[in-house]
Motif scaffolding. Structure first.
Motif, PDB file in Angstrom:
ATOM      1  N   UNK A   1       0.863  -1.186   0.000  1.00 23.03           N
ATOM      2  CA  UNK A   1       0.000   0.000   0.000  1.00 23.03           C
ATOM      3  C   UNK A   1       0.896   1.231   0.000  1.00 23.03           C
ATOM      4  N   UNK A   2       0.562   2.170  -0.858  1.00 24.01           N
ATOM      5  CA  UNK A   2       1.313   3.421  -0.936  1.00 24.01           C
ATOM      6  C   UNK A   2       0.358   4.561  -0.617  1.00 24.01           C
TER       7      UNK A   2
ATOM      8  N   UNK B   1       4.230  -2.550   3.470  1.00 25.13           N
ATOM      9  CA  UNK B   1       4.153  -3.893   2.901  1.00 25.13           C
ATOM     10  C   UNK B   1       3.795  -4.880   3.998  1.00 25.13           C
ATOM     11  N   UNK B   2       3.056  -5.890   3.607  1.00 23.33           N
ATOM     12  CA  UNK B   2       2.740  -7.002   4.505  1.00 23.33           C
ATOM     13  C   UNK B   2       3.111  -8.276   3.755  1.00 23.33           C
TER      14      UNK B   2
ATOM     15  N   UNK C   1      16.016 -10.152   0.827  1.00 21.69           N
ATOM     16  CA  UNK C   1      15.100  -9.685  -0.210  1.00 21.69           C
ATOM     17  C   UNK C   1      14.946  -8.166  -0.153  1.00 21.69           C
ATOM     18  N   UNK C   2      14.810  -7.617   1.047  1.00 29.91           N
ATOM     19  CA  UNK C   2      14.685  -6.168   1.192  1.00 29.91           C
ATOM     20  C   UNK C   2      15.973  -5.456   0.791  1.00 29.91           C
ATOM     21  N   UNK C   3      17.111  -5.985   1.229  1.00 23.47           N
ATOM     22  CA  UNK C   3      18.392  -5.359   0.903  1.00 23.47           C
ATOM     23  C   UNK C   3      18.717  -5.459  -0.584  1.00 23.47           C
ATOM     24  N   UNK C   4      18.153  -6.448  -1.261  1.00 22.70           N
ATOM     25  CA  UNK C   4      18.397  -6.630  -2.683  1.00 22.70           C
ATOM     26  C   UNK C   4      17.329  -6.041  -3.581  1.00 22.70           C
TER      27      UNK C   4
END
Length: 86
Positions: free
Chosen positions: A14-15, A37-38, A57-60
């Motif tokens: 959601x933004x 994010x969820x 995943x977040x860092x990439x």
């Protein structure tokens, strides 16, 4: 790469945005108020391995990193093949 088995994955994004000003008056201003994010995962892996997977995943993620650490943004516009002064 990490050889972690994930049986099911679902991501909700959601933004939140805000717009001020007027397009017709030429003073419109868009603002991103935040992104949420969820992540819902199903796996037999340990919580520690799944946490490491999510961290990687977040860092990439190029999009997430560009929002967290803003980068230069350059735009050029051409009109009928000629550079448009702005």
């Amino acid at each position: 790469m990490m050889k972690i088995q994930v049986n099911k994955a679902r991501v909700h994004v959601a933004m939140r945005n805000k717009t001020e000003g007027s397009v017709l008056k030429g003073n419109v201003k868009a603002t991103c108020l935040g992104v949420e994010t969820r992540v819902e995962l199903e796996s037999d892996e340990s919580p520690e391995r799944i946490a490491a997977l999510v961290k990687n995943a977040e860092n990439g993620c190029f999009t997430m990193q560009a929002l967290l650490e803003p980068v230069p943004f350059a735009t050029t516009v051409s009109l009928n093949g000629a550079k448009l002064a702005r």
